[in-house]
Design an enzyme around this catalytic site. Structure first.
Site, PDB file in Angstrom:
ATOM      1  CB  THR A   1     -41.524   1.457 118.684  1.00  0.00           C
ATOM      2  OG1 THR A   1     -42.135   2.684 118.630  1.00  0.00           O
ATOM      3  CG2 THR A   1     -42.875   0.379 118.414  1.00  0.00           C
ATOM      4  CB  CYS A   2     -37.404  -1.767 118.572  1.00  0.00           C
ATOM      5  SG  CYS A   2     -37.725  -1.274 116.973  1.00  0.00           S
TER       6      CYS A   2
END
Length: 182
Positions: A55-56
């Site tokens: 996600t990052c």
């Protein structure tokens, strides 16, 4: 995280490029403090569990990079991403993503994150201590607004993402500006 609270004073161990150093790793250590990053400007700070994580790396950091100029239009001077990773990892991550605008802050020991009240255990993922995902508007070192993901806890089974997204932060800034202008 508390609104109207001053960010903690810590020293971050960073690595900066130094052309006087030869070889494949032309970087040297440079200490930077909270004051260096936060004093005298209005910034967005966002934090995430770790460099190179899904996600990052595919949403949060790239979208802050992509929307950087839109944040500047809303009175933001800089955008910083802090993670409980060392300077070597953060530099490699920035290079891998081709960052040009968002600046990465290594919080290798987690001191800043702990003092912000955002340090959580992620032992269930093999990460150890990491940051809970959040974003904040910080004005001259004081938290003006915070965007903390729901479910704050150690060893959270989920990885909530939405409240701290750049889209949500930007929409909130625009809405506040529209109310002020009215």
């Amino acid at each position: 995280m508390t609104v109207k609270k001053k960010v903690p004073f810590v020293t971050f161990r960073t690595r900066v490029r130094d052309d006087s150093i030869e070889g494949p790793n032309p970087y040297r250590w440079k200490d930077r403090t909270s004051d260096d990053y936060f004093s005298g400007k209005r910034i967005i700070l966002f934090s995430l569990p770790g460099a190179f994580t899904p996600t990052c790396s595919t949403l949060q950091l790239p979208d802050f990079e992509m929307l950087y100029d839109e944040f500047v239009k809303e009175g933001i001077d800089a955008i910083y991403c802090v993670s409980v990773n060392d300077a070597f990892v953060m530099n490699a991550w920035g290079k891998a993503l081709g960052l040009q605008k968002v600046q990465l802050i290594p919080d290798g020991s987690g001191e800043f994150t702990r003092k912000m009240g955002m340090l959580v255990a992620k032992d269930n993922l093999g990460f150890g201590m990491r940051s809970w995902r959040y974003a904040a508007v910080i004005n001259n070192g004081v938290v003006e607004q915070c965007f903390e993901e729901n479910g704050f806890c150690d060893n959270c089974e989920a990885d909530p993402y939405g409240v701290s997204s750049p889209q949500n932060v930007l929409e909130t800034l625009r809405a506040a500006k529209a109310v002020t202008a009215a």
